[in-house]
Design a protein around this motif. Sequence first.
Motif: not given
Length: 86
Positions: A25, A27-29, A34, A37, A42, A45, A49
């Motif tokens: 989360r 990393h996404h914020r 996406v 990226w 990526r 990420g 994941q």
Amino acid sequence: MSAISIPQHLVDLQRAADAAQDAVRQHHRANGPVLDWDADTRAEGNRLQDGWRERAAELQAAIEEHGQEPGQGYEYRQALRKAARG
């Protein structure tokens, strides 16, 4: 219904899975959508994941190995999450 007993090793695994999910989360914020990226972002990420999936699989395997009373799946998971939040 009797109280549900949660072993400490399951609590530890739940915390590890929660931390791995939080890392995804964060990393996404931090990196926005996406589709924007670059390859390095990526790859990071994907690594995070994969780590989350591994922790979740370890937790699920440990829960299945420990066992629970039939029909208590939801209650057991709720008790585990509550214990992990401490």
